[in-house]
Structure formats: C-alpha cells, structure tokens
Design a protein around this motif. Structure first.
Motif, PDB file in Angstrom:
ATOM      1  N   ILE A 346       0.832  -1.212   0.000  1.00  0.00           N
ATOM      2  CA  ILE A 346       0.000   0.000   0.000  1.00  0.00           C
ATOM      3  C   ILE A 346       0.862   1.257   0.000  1.00  0.00           C
ATOM      4  O   ILE A 346       2.025   1.239   0.410  1.00  0.00           O
ATOM      5  N   ASP A 347       0.251   2.348  -0.449  1.00  0.00           N
ATOM      6  CA  ASP A 347       0.741   3.705  -0.215  1.00  0.00           C
ATOM      7  C   ASP A 347      -0.304   4.422   0.627  1.00  0.00           C
ATOM      8  O   ASP A 347      -1.512   4.318   0.358  1.00  0.00           O
ATOM      9  N   LEU A 348       0.133   5.157   1.621  1.00  0.00           N
ATOM     10  CA  LEU A 348      -0.791   5.896   2.481  1.00  0.00           C
ATOM     11  C   LEU A 348      -1.292   7.136   1.763  1.00  0.00           C
ATOM     12  O   LEU A 348      -0.519   7.871   1.151  1.00  0.00           O
ATOM     13  N   ILE A 349      -2.580   7.378   1.873  1.00  0.00           N
ATOM     14  CA  ILE A 349      -3.196   8.576   1.309  1.00  0.00           C
ATOM     15  C   ILE A 349      -3.547   9.564   2.418  1.00  0.00           C
ATOM     16  O   ILE A 349      -3.171  10.733   2.370  1.00  0.00           O
ATOM     17  N   ALA A 350      -4.266   9.095   3.433  1.00  0.00           N
ATOM     18  CA  ALA A 350      -4.673   9.982   4.522  1.00  0.00           C
ATOM     19  C   ALA A 350      -5.007   9.155   5.756  1.00  0.00           C
ATOM     20  O   ALA A 350      -5.384   7.977   5.659  1.00  0.00           O
ATOM     21  N   THR A 351      -4.860   9.770   6.901  1.00  0.00           N
ATOM     22  CA  THR A 351      -5.343   9.226   8.160  1.00  0.00           C
ATOM     23  C   THR A 351      -6.578  10.020   8.562  1.00  0.00           C
ATOM     24  O   THR A 351      -6.550  11.257   8.556  1.00  0.00           O
ATOM     25  N   LEU A 352      -7.663   9.313   8.875  1.00  0.00           N
ATOM     26  CA  LEU A 352      -8.934   9.937   9.222  1.00  0.00           C
ATOM     27  C   LEU A 352      -9.229   9.723  10.702  1.00  0.00           C
ATOM     28  O   LEU A 352      -9.040   8.630  11.238  1.00  0.00           O
ATOM     29  N   ARG A 353      -9.712  10.781  11.347  1.00  0.00           N
ATOM     30  CA  ARG A 353      -9.986  10.747  12.788  1.00  0.00           C
ATOM     31  C   ARG A 353     -11.491  10.647  13.031  1.00  0.00           C
ATOM     32  O   ARG A 353     -12.268  11.429  12.462  1.00  0.00           O
ATOM     33  N   PRO A 354     -11.943   9.712  13.868  1.00  0.00           N
ATOM     34  CA  PRO A 354     -13.381   9.596  14.123  1.00  0.00           C
ATOM     35  C   PRO A 354     -13.901  10.769  14.956  1.00  0.00           C
ATOM     36  O   PRO A 354     -13.210  11.273  15.842  1.00  0.00           O
ATOM     37  N   LEU A 355     -15.107  11.177  14.642  1.00  0.00           N
ATOM     38  CA  LEU A 355     -15.789  12.228  15.403  1.00  0.00           C
ATOM     39  C   LEU A 355     -17.011  11.678  16.128  1.00  0.00           C
ATOM     40  O   LEU A 355     -17.252  12.021  17.280  1.00  0.00           O
ATOM     41  N   LEU A 356     -17.764  10.827  15.433  1.00  0.00           N
ATOM     42  CA  LEU A 356     -18.966  10.236  16.017  1.00  0.00           C
ATOM     43  C   LEU A 356     -19.205   8.887  15.358  1.00  0.00           C
ATOM     44  O   LEU A 356     -19.258   8.795  14.130  1.00  0.00           O
TER      45      LEU A 356
END
Length: 363
Positions: A346-356
C-alpha cells in the motif's frame, strides 16, 4: 496431504493468535484449495479464520465467504464542510435509523438489477455485530492527494444482513461444507445468489449513507465501496475473501476499532499477487466478544465507553454490544497498516480521525 501454500503477511511486531493459524491449516486441507494468505488483522473466527484470502483453481466454497456476503465499507465526502458540523446537534438528529427505510425499495432494487422479492425491513439498516456508521475528518495527509482536509466524511460498514445468511444456510443444508465444482449447476446457482447479495449489500450501504446524510441536512459523494466477504473469478480460478479488502478495486479504507484512526490507502500492484490481491480490512479482533465483555465490564462504565481516548463520541444503546465492540478488544490498527506498508502492498493517502460513531439506538 495438501499442496496448498500458506503465506501470512505480518511482521514480528504483530501478534497473530495460534488458533487463527491453525484454522488456516485446516482450510488448506480442503479439496482444490491451492493458495492461502493471512493478512495482519488475521484472527480466529467460527471455524474459518477472518482476515484471509483463499484461492482455488476449481472449487467454490460458500462457507469461506460466510453468511454476511458483501459485507464491506463505503466512504462518502459530505457536501457540508467540517467547520459546520455541530456534534451535539448531530447526535440529537441521528435517531430512528433502526426503523425500515421509508423510500421506494422496489425502484431502488430495480435500479440495482435486483428483484423486488429482495425488499424487506432490513434494507437501509446497519445491523449488529461490528457494523457501524461513522463521521470522520482528515487528521493527516500523506504526500500529494486529492483528499480535502476541510471536508467531513462518512464511512458506512454493513453488509447483506439476513439475505447472505439465508443463502449460506441454504447451501449448508444441501452440501454442508463441501465445495462446489466450478461450472456445475449447483455452483452457478450459488454464484448467482452470491452476486445478488453483493449488489444488495452495496445498495444497503448507499441507503444507510443517504439516511444519515438526510438526518444531517446534507448530501454526499461516494468515493469508494469495497466488499470484504466475497468469491470472485481470479487468475482462471476462484478467490475467496473472508474479512479481506480487495487490492484490485481502487482506494481502500482500513478502519481501526471504534475510537481509533482509519487509514485511506492506495493498493500497490508490484507485489499484490503475493497477498492474493487482498489487504487487511481493519484492526482485527484481539479478544472474542465474551472475553471483551468479561475483561471490560468491571473496568469501564457505559458512560466511559461512550467517549473515546480521541474525544470522539459513540452512540450504542446495546449494553452488551458496547463492551463487545470496545476499542480494547481490537488489535493496533497502526501496526496492521505498518505491516502492509512494509510488505510493499500500500501507499498511504490519509489518516482519518473519528468524530462520532453510530452503532444502534433502542428507540
């Protein structure tokens, strides 16, 4: 003796339980199974390891796909920007989502090429277990990307609900766990039902997203939809994925446990065949459901689990489920993703943070 090869994609830093490895070896004894790959989220399931891919040149095994055919993840970019999200208001608005979808099911099924007979109360609902819907924001961008850091994102994890279960039960009643020989009538019947369940699951995620976005007063653009439980033609044979994301369908989201980060990644193709063109589908369980509840119920109150270490919120009004699906019951998503990256997958695109994170309300 079996000629099946088993390859596990995991670094020494990752913990892989022996029970899951034993299940891979049991599956390797099935007639016609030629190659097996375990991903870094590998864990023991109900007789079949989860987080694995199985290839056969000649046989289709429905029990390797399991009962939740088409279970997977969809990701939407919301039209409402992140700056306009008010979590208190969003939490109040997200109600009534366990009720049947009130839209025109027959028309939506027809648009998806499905029979009206597949309409029912489950269409457009999340279901139980580890299924959820989650609002997220971008935490980190990795290199050049088209991901918008000012956007709000919605991720939906669900599948074919009772439809996939009925298909597997029908097969087991007729054939037990015996494989179906590709090209024969019984195999063709299963594959037709399987493909309907796959399409139903994609539609289900789309309707769940629509319901959430409607509650929030916005719309969204679907960026991806991937299935984790499936059997598909591959290299002249049949590739079964049980809790494994496809590496040949574009971008992939790999979510952490509730209250941890989600990774958006781009599969790399140079070494994809080593992993049967498959990737981890999440963090993978560390504890069984009963273990999780037993270990956590004395340490944490329900109120504790409704807020995570990242400050995100969890809506789960099922007392057992909130413990069974707690973050502590899962492996380290960061290590899982590092393993995939170090393996050149894989190549990393983005890290996403949970809100709800929304799982279920009782009313």
């Amino acid at each position: 003796m079996t000629g099946a090869t088993i390859h596990i994609v995991a670094s020494p830093e990752s913990w892989i339980e022996q029970a899951a490895v034993d299940q891979l070896h049991q599956t390797a004894r099935l007639e016609g199974i030629d190659r097996i790959v375990g991903l870094p989220d590998l864990h023991a399931g109900r007789g079949i390891a989860v987080g694995a891919a199985f290839w056969s040149p000649s046989h289709v095994y429905p029990h390797l796909v399991g009962s939740d055919i088409g279970c997977g993840m969809g990701l939407w970019r919301c039209a409402m920007p992140l700056r306009k999200l008010r979590l208190d208001a969003a939490e109040r608005k997200l109600r009534g989502l366990e009720e049947p979808w009130s839209g025109d099911q027959v028309a939506r099924l027809a648009d998806a090429g499905l029979s009206r007979d597949l309409a029912g109360e489950a269409l457009g609902t999340i279901g139980g277990g580890n299924h959820f819907a989650e609002l997220l924001r971008v935490e980190t961008l990795h290199g050049d990307t088209e991901v918008d850091p000012a956007a709000l994102y919605l991720m939906v994890h669900s599948g074919s609900r009772g439809l996939g279960h009925a298909i597997l039960e029908r097969h087991l009643a007729q054939h037990n766990v015996a494989g179906l020989i590709a090209g024969e009538e019984a195999c063709a019947r299963y594959l037709a039902a399987h493909d309907d369940a796959m399409a139903w699951a994609v539609l289900n995620r789309e309707l769940i997203a629509k319901r959430f976005l409607d509650r929030l007063g916005t719309t969204g653009e679907r960026l991806l939809d991937i299935c984790h439980n499936s059997v598909t033609p591959h290299r002249g044979g049949w590739l079964h994925r049980k809790g494994a994301a496809p590496a040949d369908k574009g971008l992939v989201v790999i979510p952490g446990s509730r209250g941890d980060m989600t990774y958006l990644v781009r599969p790399r193709q140079e070494r994809a065949d080593e992993a049967l063109h498959s990737l981890a589908h999440g963090a993978g369980r560390k504890w069984s459901r009963s273990e999780a509840k037993d270990k956590l119920v004395r340490r944490f109150s329900i109120a504790d689990l409704e807020r995570t270490k990242l400050g995100s919120r969890v809506i789960c009004e099922d007392r057992d489920l909130i413990y069974e699906e707690a973050q502590q019951a899962y492996k380290d998503i960061h290590q899982v993703v590092r393993d995939l990256e170090q393996a050149g997958l894989i190549d990393l695109i983005a890290t996403l943070r949970p809100l709800l994170t929304y799982k279920t309300r009782r009313a």
